[in-house]
Design an enzyme around this catalytic site. Structure first.
Site, PDB file in Angstrom:
ATOM      1  N   SER A 123       0.829  -1.214   0.000  1.00 46.56           N
ATOM      2  CA  SER A 123       0.000   0.000   0.000  1.00 46.56           C
ATOM      3  C   SER A 123       0.860   1.259   0.000  1.00 46.56           C
ATOM      4  O   SER A 123       0.342   2.367  -0.013  1.00 46.56           O
ATOM      5  CB  SER A 123      -0.923   0.009   1.230  1.00 46.56           C
ATOM      6  N   HIS A 161     -39.218  23.756 -11.429  1.00 46.05           N
ATOM      7  CA  HIS A 161     -39.361  22.841 -12.583  1.00 46.05           C
ATOM      8  C   HIS A 161     -38.629  23.380 -13.816  1.00 46.05           C
ATOM      9  O   HIS A 161     -39.010  23.083 -14.937  1.00 46.05           O
ATOM     10  CB  HIS A 161     -40.833  22.608 -12.932  1.00 46.05           C
ATOM     11  N   SER A 219     -13.123  24.510 -28.711  1.00 45.33           N
ATOM     12  CA  SER A 219     -13.337  23.231 -29.394  1.00 45.33           C
ATOM     13  C   SER A 219     -12.227  23.042 -30.408  1.00 45.33           C
ATOM     14  O   SER A 219     -11.746  24.010 -31.005  1.00 45.33           O
ATOM     15  CB  SER A 219     -14.690  23.256 -30.097  1.00 45.33           C
ATOM     16  N   LYS A 266     -16.437  28.108 -30.557  1.00 49.43           N
ATOM     17  CA  LYS A 266     -16.926  27.583 -29.284  1.00 49.43           C
ATOM     18  C   LYS A 266     -16.194  28.140 -28.067  1.00 49.43           C
ATOM     19  O   LYS A 266     -14.990  28.369 -28.091  1.00 49.43           O
ATOM     20  CB  LYS A 266     -16.785  26.058 -29.263  1.00 49.43           C
ATOM     21  N   GLU A 274     -18.799  21.980 -15.880  1.00 49.31           N
ATOM     22  CA  GLU A 274     -19.129  20.589 -16.226  1.00 49.31           C
ATOM     23  C   GLU A 274     -18.297  19.625 -15.397  1.00 49.31           C
ATOM     24  O   GLU A 274     -18.795  18.587 -14.945  1.00 49.31           O
ATOM     25  CB  GLU A 274     -18.885  20.357 -17.718  1.00 49.31           C
TER      26      GLU A 274
HETATM   27  N1  ARG Z   1      -1.369  -0.960   5.469  1.00 46.99           N
HETATM   28  C1  ARG Z   1      -2.251  -1.282   6.533  1.00 46.99           C
HETATM   29  C2  ARG Z   1      -3.560  -0.508   6.349  1.00 46.99           C
HETATM   30  O1  ARG Z   1      -3.568   0.365   5.599  1.00 46.99           O
HETATM   31  C3  ARG Z   1      -1.662  -0.880   7.826  1.00 46.99           C
HETATM   32  C4  ARG Z   1      -2.127  -1.743   8.968  1.00 46.99           C
HETATM   33  C5  ARG Z   1      -1.632  -3.120   8.773  1.00 46.99           C
HETATM   34  N2  ARG Z   1      -1.970  -3.935   9.848  1.00 46.99           N
HETATM   35  C6  ARG Z   1      -1.905  -5.264   9.764  1.00 46.99           C
HETATM   36  N3  ARG Z   1      -2.254  -5.921  10.812  1.00 46.99           N
HETATM   37  N4  ARG Z   1      -1.526  -5.865   8.687  1.00 46.99           N
HETATM   38  O2  ARG Z   1      -4.554  -0.823   6.925  1.00 46.99           O
END
Ligand code: ARG
Length: 475
Positions: free
Chosen positions: A28, A161, A282, A288, A295
């Site tokens: 992550s 309306h 455009s 245009k 939008e």
């Molecule tokens: N990357 C994890 C999250 O975003 C952090 C917590 C991870 N905890 C675990 N027990 N694997 O939630």
């Protein structure tokens, strides 16, 4: 990100390494890296608490804080970066700490878990960014109020309306959008009060057997209190969902404003002209000039609502406490923050620079028999039951349509022909109420569209907005 030897926070009980598929799924750090400054803040507070608990000597604390400061600096300059081998922001920062401190770096993990860390980091991140979002909302409110001030007396067709209903002050209509945004700011401030609870000290789920001081950590991080229940603290993402609701509501509000701006800029309305700086052209039609900002404001509401749905769906049915599903909380939150910070300045700029075509607005204000209600209300003042007045004016409108006339063009004789109620009375000719400025000025009770009331609203809104700006600037 550079490729490096993997360093995990959990290798001890495993014989083999994780599969590539797991690693790719699990990582992550490519999105949670933006939490690094907040994770470092929490780490400093945690180090102090470990020291007060007798788990770090003064010298160790000094070295730990020095290394955290240096790591913070290195993160900001880009000198320290996460690698693809760092699972998440916590892993990357622990690597950075170990690089600086050797084994001492390993002491910081005592008494905390990524579960309470991530919940803390996300709260810190959001509380910080909500203030920036409020500042951007204040700019949009200010732009609307500025245009409203210029147009307090500008009569415009008020619609229901999407049909002409009654004339209104164009400023009144612009302020209606500003009021919606002030409620959004109120909601965010109220959200902040509930979000000001620190999960740190909850550990993985049960708290810590070490003599930590969650209240001290909470205070150092600017929270109002420490969480009263460690299980709730690591499982709860209400603060994220609630933030996303606030963001979605802002999205809905700017989509409604955006839709009106698109209509107003159209050839059919020609109520506003969008400044070149906020228009696009455009590639094929040289003439245009398109209101893309409005939008996109309308379009972006879709992803803001989507972010809320995404997180609620992730949370639904999750058993306590932490589950890895919760990692899915961050991308919708980050996307909503980024989206708001992108779209709000553009809409504010578009609104503050647009030119209002007062002549066109004023000319169309009475169209569509928009003064019919004023006529019916005059009859009510003459003692006619509203039911009958409504019917008589309805007949008059049909008569006008058949004879291709506007209400204001009728003679006394023509009026009297349709209904005796329309004959001149002691209060003069019914034609006297058939003028737009009079119709606006007559709606003078609180909340009405009379220009005087619009100016009252502007004064009150300016105070509200000043207070909101001051809140956003408090640290
Ligand atoms: N990357 C994890 C999250 O975003 C952090 C917590 C991870 N905890 C675990 N027990 N694997 O939630």
């Amino acid at each position: 990100m550079a490729d490096n030897k993997p360093m995990r926070l959990w290798g001890g009980r495993f014989e083999g390494g994780p599969s590539d598929a797991l690693t790719r799924l699990s990582v992550s750090v490519q999105f949670d890296w933006r939490l690094a400054p907040y994770d470092l803040l929490a780490s400093r507070a945690h180090a102090r608490v470990l020291h007060r608990a007798g788990l770090l000597t003064q010298d160790e604390l000094d070295r730990m804080l020095g290394a955290l400061d240096d790591l913070d600096r290195a993160c900001r300059t880009g000198e320290f970066r996460p690698t693809v081998a760092d699972e998440d922001v916590h892993t990357a920062l622990e690597r950075g700490l170990l690089e600086r401190l050797g084994t001492l770096g390993g002491k910081l993990r005592a008494g905390r878990s990524r579960n309470d860390q991530i919940a803390t980091d996300l709260r810190l991140y959001l509380r910080d960014h909500v203030r920036t979002i409020v500042s951007r909302l204040v700019e949009l409110e200010t732009a609307l109020i500025g245009q409203a001030e210029e147009n307090a007396e500008t009569a415009a067709p008020g619609m229901t309306h999407l049909q002409h209903a009654q004339p209104v002050s164009f400023g009144h209509q612009l302020l209606a959008h500003a009021h919606a945004l002030t409620r959004d700011v109120d909601r965010l401030r109220d959200w902040d009060r509930r979000a000001a609870v620190s999960p740190l000290g909850s550990g993985a789920l049960a708290g810590s057997s070490l003599p930590l001081d969650p209240a001290a950590v909470a205070a150092e991080l600017g929270f109002d209190s420490a969480a009263p229940n460690s299980m709730d603290a690591v499982a709860d993402r209400d603060f994220a969902a609630e933030f996303l609701f606030c963001a979605a509501m802002i999205g809905v509000h700017i989509s409604r404003l955006g839709e009106e701006l698109v209509l107003w800029a159209s050839q059919e309305f020609r109520w506003i002209e969008v400044d070149d700086a906020y228009s696009t052209g455009s590639s094929i039609m040289p003439q245009k000039k398109n209101p893309d900002v409005a939008e996109l404001a309308r379009g972006k509401s879709g992803r803001l609502i989507g972010a809320l749905m995404s997180l609620l769906t992730t949370l639904k049915g999750l058993p306590l406490t932490y589950n890895r599903d919760l990692q899915e909380d961050k991308e919708p939150v980050f996307d909503a923050v980024d989206t708001l910070l992108l779209v709000l300045p553009a809409v504010a700029g578009m609104v503050s620079t647009m030119r209002v075509n007062k002549a066109k607005l004023e000319a169309s204000a009475p169209d569509g028999f928009a003064l019919a209600t004023d006529l019916a209300e005059l009859l009510v003042r003459r003692g006619v039951p509203f039911r009958d007045a409504h019917e008589a004016v309805g007949h008059l409108v049909v008569w006008c349509q058949v004879n291709d006339k506007d209400l204001g063009e009728l003679t006394d004789e023509e009026l009297a022909k349709v209904s005796p109620h329309f004959a001149p009375g002691p209060d003069g000719s019914v034609r006297d109420v058939l003028n737009v400025p009079g119709a606006l000025a007559a709606r003078a009770a609180r909340g009405g569209t009379a220009p005087d009331r619009v100016r009252d609203q502007i004064a009150a809104l300016r105070e509200t907005v000043d207070d909101q700006a001051a809140w956003a600037n408090e640290s």
